[in-house]
Design a protein around this motif. Structure first.
Motif, PDB file in Angstrom:
ATOM      1  N   PHE A 210      -0.342  16.544 -12.655  1.00  0.00           N
ATOM      2  CA  PHE A 210       0.418  15.649 -11.772  1.00  0.00           C
ATOM      3  C   PHE A 210      -0.472  14.543 -11.226  1.00  0.00           C
ATOM      4  O   PHE A 210      -0.152  13.358 -11.319  1.00  0.00           O
ATOM      5  CB  PHE A 210       1.041  16.442 -10.623  1.00  0.00           C
ATOM      6  CG  PHE A 210       1.512  15.567  -9.496  1.00  0.00           C
ATOM      7  CD1 PHE A 210       2.620  14.750  -9.657  1.00  0.00           C
ATOM      8  CD2 PHE A 210       0.829  15.529  -8.284  1.00  0.00           C
ATOM      9  CE1 PHE A 210       3.048  13.921  -8.620  1.00  0.00           C
ATOM     10  CE2 PHE A 210       1.241  14.707  -7.252  1.00  0.00           C
ATOM     11  CZ  PHE A 210       2.360  13.906  -7.417  1.00  0.00           C
ATOM     12  N   PHE A 211      -1.605  14.945 -10.649  1.00  0.00           N
ATOM     13  CA  PHE A 211      -2.512  13.950 -10.075  1.00  0.00           C
ATOM     14  C   PHE A 211      -3.063  13.040 -11.163  1.00  0.00           C
ATOM     15  O   PHE A 211      -3.228  11.832 -10.958  1.00  0.00           O
ATOM     16  CB  PHE A 211      -3.656  14.661  -9.349  1.00  0.00           C
ATOM     17  CG  PHE A 211      -4.574  13.717  -8.616  1.00  0.00           C
ATOM     18  CD1 PHE A 211      -4.222  13.204  -7.382  1.00  0.00           C
ATOM     19  CD2 PHE A 211      -5.798  13.340  -9.158  1.00  0.00           C
ATOM     20  CE1 PHE A 211      -5.063  12.336  -6.700  1.00  0.00           C
ATOM     21  CE2 PHE A 211      -6.643  12.480  -8.488  1.00  0.00           C
ATOM     22  CZ  PHE A 211      -6.275  11.973  -7.253  1.00  0.00           C
ATOM     23  N   GLY A 212      -3.345  13.624 -12.338  1.00  0.00           N
ATOM     24  CA  GLY A 212      -3.872  12.831 -13.441  1.00  0.00           C
ATOM     25  C   GLY A 212      -2.892  11.774 -13.920  1.00  0.00           C
ATOM     26  O   GLY A 212      -3.294  10.691 -14.367  1.00  0.00           O
ATOM     27  N   SER A 213      -1.594  12.083 -13.809  1.00  0.00           N
ATOM     28  CA  SER A 213      -0.599  11.073 -14.211  1.00  0.00           C
ATOM     29  C   SER A 213      -0.698   9.852 -13.302  1.00  0.00           C
ATOM     30  O   SER A 213      -0.502   8.718 -13.743  1.00  0.00           O
ATOM     31  CB  SER A 213       0.811  11.665 -14.152  1.00  0.00           C
ATOM     32  OG  SER A 213       1.186  11.971 -12.815  1.00  0.00           O
ATOM     33  N   ALA A 214      -1.026  10.089 -12.011  1.00  0.00           N
ATOM     34  CA  ALA A 214      -1.225   8.965 -11.099  1.00  0.00           C
ATOM     35  C   ALA A 214      -2.480   8.187 -11.455  1.00  0.00           C
ATOM     36  O   ALA A 214      -2.526   6.955 -11.333  1.00  0.00           O
ATOM     37  CB  ALA A 214      -1.308   9.477  -9.656  1.00  0.00           C
ATOM     38  N   VAL A 215      -3.535   8.904 -11.899  1.00  0.00           N
ATOM     39  CA  VAL A 215      -4.771   8.238 -12.319  1.00  0.00           C
ATOM     40  C   VAL A 215      -4.517   7.351 -13.532  1.00  0.00           C
ATOM     41  O   VAL A 215      -4.952   6.196 -13.587  1.00  0.00           O
ATOM     42  CB  VAL A 215      -5.863   9.287 -12.643  1.00  0.00           C
ATOM     43  CG1 VAL A 215      -7.093   8.608 -13.244  1.00  0.00           C
ATOM     44  CG2 VAL A 215      -6.247  10.061 -11.383  1.00  0.00           C
ATOM     45  N   VAL A 216      -3.794   7.910 -14.518  1.00  0.00           N
ATOM     46  CA  VAL A 216      -3.478   7.124 -15.719  1.00  0.00           C
ATOM     47  C   VAL A 216      -2.577   5.948 -15.362  1.00  0.00           C
ATOM     48  O   VAL A 216      -2.749   4.830 -15.873  1.00  0.00           O
ATOM     49  CB  VAL A 216      -2.813   8.019 -16.781  1.00  0.00           C
ATOM     50  CG1 VAL A 216      -2.335   7.187 -17.969  1.00  0.00           C
ATOM     51  CG2 VAL A 216      -3.790   9.085 -17.262  1.00  0.00           C
ATOM     52  N   ALA A 217      -1.612   6.201 -14.462  1.00  0.00           N
ATOM     53  CA  ALA A 217      -0.735   5.105 -14.035  1.00  0.00           C
ATOM     54  C   ALA A 217      -1.535   4.005 -13.359  1.00  0.00           C
ATOM     55  O   ALA A 217      -1.280   2.812 -13.567  1.00  0.00           O
ATOM     56  CB  ALA A 217       0.336   5.638 -13.092  1.00  0.00           C
ATOM     57  N   ALA A 218      -2.521   4.411 -12.534  1.00  0.00           N
ATOM     58  CA  ALA A 218      -3.368   3.414 -11.882  1.00  0.00           C
ATOM     59  C   ALA A 218      -4.165   2.626 -12.906  1.00  0.00           C
ATOM     60  O   ALA A 218      -4.373   1.416 -12.763  1.00  0.00           O
ATOM     61  CB  ALA A 218      -4.312   4.100 -10.896  1.00  0.00           C
ATOM     62  N   ALA A 219      -4.600   3.340 -13.961  1.00  0.00           N
ATOM     63  CA  ALA A 219      -5.353   2.661 -15.011  1.00  0.00           C
ATOM     64  C   ALA A 219      -4.488   1.635 -15.725  1.00  0.00           C
ATOM     65  O   ALA A 219      -4.879   0.473 -15.902  1.00  0.00           O
ATOM     66  CB  ALA A 219      -5.886   3.693 -16.006  1.00  0.00           C
ATOM     67  N   PHE A 220      -3.290   2.069 -16.118  1.00  0.00           N
ATOM     68  CA  PHE A 220      -2.450   1.175 -16.906  1.00  0.00           C
ATOM     69  C   PHE A 220      -1.666   0.192 -16.041  1.00  0.00           C
ATOM     70  O   PHE A 220      -1.054  -0.732 -16.571  1.00  0.00           O
ATOM     71  CB  PHE A 220      -1.522   1.993 -17.808  1.00  0.00           C
ATOM     72  CG  PHE A 220      -2.241   2.562 -18.992  1.00  0.00           C
ATOM     73  CD1 PHE A 220      -2.441   1.811 -20.132  1.00  0.00           C
ATOM     74  CD2 PHE A 220      -2.762   3.847 -18.943  1.00  0.00           C
ATOM     75  CE1 PHE A 220      -3.143   2.326 -21.210  1.00  0.00           C
ATOM     76  CE2 PHE A 220      -3.451   4.379 -20.021  1.00  0.00           C
ATOM     77  CZ  PHE A 220      -3.648   3.611 -21.161  1.00  0.00           C
ATOM     78  N   SER A 221      -1.687   0.409 -14.715  1.00  0.00           N
ATOM     79  CA  SER A 221      -1.129  -0.628 -13.853  1.00  0.00           C
ATOM     80  C   SER A 221      -1.970  -1.886 -13.965  1.00  0.00           C
ATOM     81  O   SER A 221      -1.486  -3.001 -13.751  1.00  0.00           O
ATOM     82  CB  SER A 221      -1.069  -0.148 -12.394  1.00  0.00           C
ATOM     83  OG  SER A 221      -2.370  -0.060 -11.837  1.00  0.00           O
ATOM     84  N   GLY A 222      -3.266  -1.684 -14.304  1.00  0.00           N
ATOM     85  CA  GLY A 222      -4.127  -2.836 -14.553  1.00  0.00           C
ATOM     86  C   GLY A 222      -3.649  -3.627 -15.759  1.00  0.00           C
ATOM     87  O   GLY A 222      -3.650  -4.866 -15.756  1.00  0.00           O
ATOM     88  N   LEU A 223      -3.232  -2.908 -16.806  1.00  0.00           N
ATOM     89  CA  LEU A 223      -2.682  -3.584 -17.984  1.00  0.00           C
ATOM     90  C   LEU A 223      -1.374  -4.278 -17.648  1.00  0.00           C
ATOM     91  O   LEU A 223      -1.131  -5.415 -18.063  1.00  0.00           O
ATOM     92  CB  LEU A 223      -2.458  -2.558 -19.110  1.00  0.00           C
ATOM     93  CG  LEU A 223      -3.696  -2.049 -19.852  1.00  0.00           C
ATOM     94  CD1 LEU A 223      -3.296  -0.974 -20.856  1.00  0.00           C
ATOM     95  CD2 LEU A 223      -4.426  -3.185 -20.550  1.00  0.00           C
ATOM     96  N   LEU A 224      -0.508  -3.576 -16.895  1.00  0.00           N
ATOM     97  CA  LEU A 224       0.756  -4.180 -16.483  1.00  0.00           C
ATOM     98  C   LEU A 224       0.493  -5.432 -15.652  1.00  0.00           C
ATOM     99  O   LEU A 224       1.130  -6.472 -15.865  1.00  0.00           O
ATOM    100  CB  LEU A 224       1.574  -3.165 -15.665  1.00  0.00           C
ATOM    101  CG  LEU A 224       2.858  -3.698 -15.023  1.00  0.00           C
ATOM    102  CD1 LEU A 224       3.845  -4.149 -16.094  1.00  0.00           C
ATOM    103  CD2 LEU A 224       3.498  -2.630 -14.121  1.00  0.00           C
ATOM    104  N   ALA A 225      -0.450  -5.306 -14.714  1.00  0.00           N
ATOM    105  CA  ALA A 225      -0.777  -6.454 -13.869  1.00  0.00           C
ATOM    106  C   ALA A 225      -1.289  -7.621 -14.708  1.00  0.00           C
ATOM    107  O   ALA A 225      -0.895  -8.773 -14.491  1.00  0.00           O
ATOM    108  CB  ALA A 225      -1.821  -6.055 -12.828  1.00  0.00           C
ATOM    109  N   TYR A 226      -2.149  -7.313 -15.674  1.00  0.00           N
ATOM    110  CA  TYR A 226      -2.706  -8.376 -16.516  1.00  0.00           C
ATOM    111  C   TYR A 226      -1.585  -9.110 -17.253  1.00  0.00           C
ATOM    112  O   TYR A 226      -1.586 -10.346 -17.348  1.00  0.00           O
ATOM    113  CB  TYR A 226      -3.688  -7.780 -17.515  1.00  0.00           C
ATOM    114  CG  TYR A 226      -4.328  -8.800 -18.430  1.00  0.00           C
ATOM    115  CD1 TYR A 226      -5.364  -9.613 -17.994  1.00  0.00           C
ATOM    116  CD2 TYR A 226      -3.872  -8.958 -19.736  1.00  0.00           C
ATOM    117  CE1 TYR A 226      -5.941 -10.553 -18.833  1.00  0.00           C
ATOM    118  CE2 TYR A 226      -4.443  -9.892 -20.592  1.00  0.00           C
ATOM    119  CZ  TYR A 226      -5.485 -10.687 -20.133  1.00  0.00           C
ATOM    120  OH  TYR A 226      -6.048 -11.620 -20.974  1.00  0.00           O
TER     121      TYR A 226
END
Length: 420
Positions: free
Chosen positions: A115-131
């Motif tokens: 569960f927590f790791g899904s938030a970590v991955v989401a935070a990582a790929f939010s960078g891609l979304l933001a870009y």
């Protein structure tokens, strides 16, 4: 918090007209309601179920995220962020509590990690979304406004779906057959709780707070998050977030799986904290501007060590608590304390400390060292106490060898063994 860091790279702070440490203050004050409301909201989760409370919180903070689009200055953004922090409070604690109702003690670490790791991955790929979003130009809205709008809308939709999808408990889950409900009950009484589906009780909720071990768990809960927050703050540039966070996710899942498999928390926690400590030492002793590659490697170490404690600490104290009401209260207060530590962490990230942030690194290293020592003290005591009980009874019993449903007195039962 990752969307705020991403928004900053698109001129969010400039567009809002922030001055001095106003951006840092925005980060810092978010954690105050985030810490205050964890305990009461987790008690509400026990009282009214995760389906109602967690789904409502999700819709609420998604709506606040969307409302950020309309903010024009620091005062307006601060007001919205405080309300957002109140809605977001209790979600992580509530999910942890819900997982304790469905999974055994030897399964809990990995499930919280996923569960927590899904938030970590989401935070990582939010960078891609933001870009990607930040490539939108010549429109009425700024790129960071599109980011808040998209992420907030997705959160609201997820919360609405939660009212239908989230089961209230194993006994009432609409997805479970009668046989699966019976199996879930048997599993909980075998290696999780002394009673199942108990009614909400104020007395039971706070019964474990008189235990001296609460003090040590409190210190651990206050010190480990500072390393985690540093990890988020250090690795916050859009595309650069992806690799460290993905590596951190892999390490998180691997250590959590090992911890569950060997039914051991203490040394796995110390290992993760030590990895993060090495990253801190590297960042503190190099010139980050002249050695960006080494600094980036240190970020990988921080990400590898920072996320594990969030999962194993809360697995650990829940593993040694057989009361559903008490688990709701202790999880709420410990997650609240970890969010309060975010105030300390955000407070050390001041513009005058850039680019090395030496005071930040020193404070974080001290917190990490304290957490390692207290973890070893508590874990060693538990292991020795288990050995003492084995000697007195002339047996060799592990924590999972006795049905928790038979341990009516909890830790005072002669057959009790700590999950260490």
């Amino acid at each position: 918090m990752s969307n705020l860091g991403n928004a900053k790279t698109n001129g969010f702070d400039t567009d809002m007209g922030f001055k001095g440490n106003e951006y840092s203050l925005l980060l810092l004050l978010f954690y105050i309601p985030n810490a205050i409301f964890d305990l009461p909201l987790n008690l509400l989760t026990k009282r009214f179920s995760g389906r109602i409370v967690l789904s409502s919180l999700c819709v609420g903070w998604g709506a606040m995220s969307i409302l950020q689009v309309a903010c024009k200055n620091f005062a307006g953004m601060l007001a919205v962020r405080l309300i957002l922090g109140a809605f977001e409070a209790g979600f992580f604690a509530g999910v942890i509590f819900m997982l304790t109702l469905f999974y055994t003690r030897g399964e809990l670490g990995l499930r919280i990690a996923l569960f927590f790791g899904s938030a970590v991955v989401a935070a990582a790929f939010s960078g891609l979304l933001a870009y990607g979003v930040f490539q939108i130009e010549h429109t009425v809205l700024k790129g960071w406004q599109y980011l808040f709008l998209i992420e907030g809308s997705m959160t609201v939709l997820t919360g609405l779906f939660g009212f239908y999808w989230i089961p209230e408990s194993p006994a009432t889950g609409r997805w479970f057959t009668p046989a699966e409900k019976a199996a879930a009950l048997a599993r909980s009484l075998r290696d999780s709780s002394r009673e199942v589906d108990t009614k909400f009780s104020w007395t039971e909720a706070f019964e474990s707070w008189r235990d001296w071990k609460m003090i040590l768990f409190t210190i651990i809960s206050l010190t480990y998050p500072i390393v985690q927050r540093l990890g988020y703050s250090t690795i916050k540039t859009n595309l650069w977030t992806v690799a460290p966070n993905c590596v951190g996710f892999v390490v998180l899942v691997t250590i959590a799986w090992s911890s569950d498999h060997f039914r051991e928390r203490t040394y796995h926690l110390v290992l993760a904290l030590s990895i993060g400590m090495v990253g801190l030492i590297i960042l503190a002793t190099i010139d980050v501007l002249r050695n960006p590659g080494v600094a980036y490697f240190a970020c990988f170490l921080l990400a590898s060590g920072a996320y594990v404690p969030s999962c194993l600490v809360h697995s650990w104290h829940n593993n040694n608590n057989l009361s559903e009401n008490s688990r709701a209260a202790t999880t709420g207060i410990f997650v609240g304390l970890s969010n309060l530590a975010g105030v300390l962490s955000a407070g050390t990230f001041r513009v005058e400390y850039a680019p090395k942030y030496i005071p930040t690194l020193v404070a974080t290293a001290c917190a990490s060292g304290t957490c390692i020592v207290v973890t070893l003290v508590l874990g060693t005591w538990m292991k020795r106490e288990n050995a003492r009980r084995d000697r007195e009874q002339g047996v060799q019993v592990e924590a999972g060898d006795v049905d928790t449903g038979l341990l009516g007195e909890g830790q005072n039962s002669p057959d009790w063994r700590y999950f260490t």
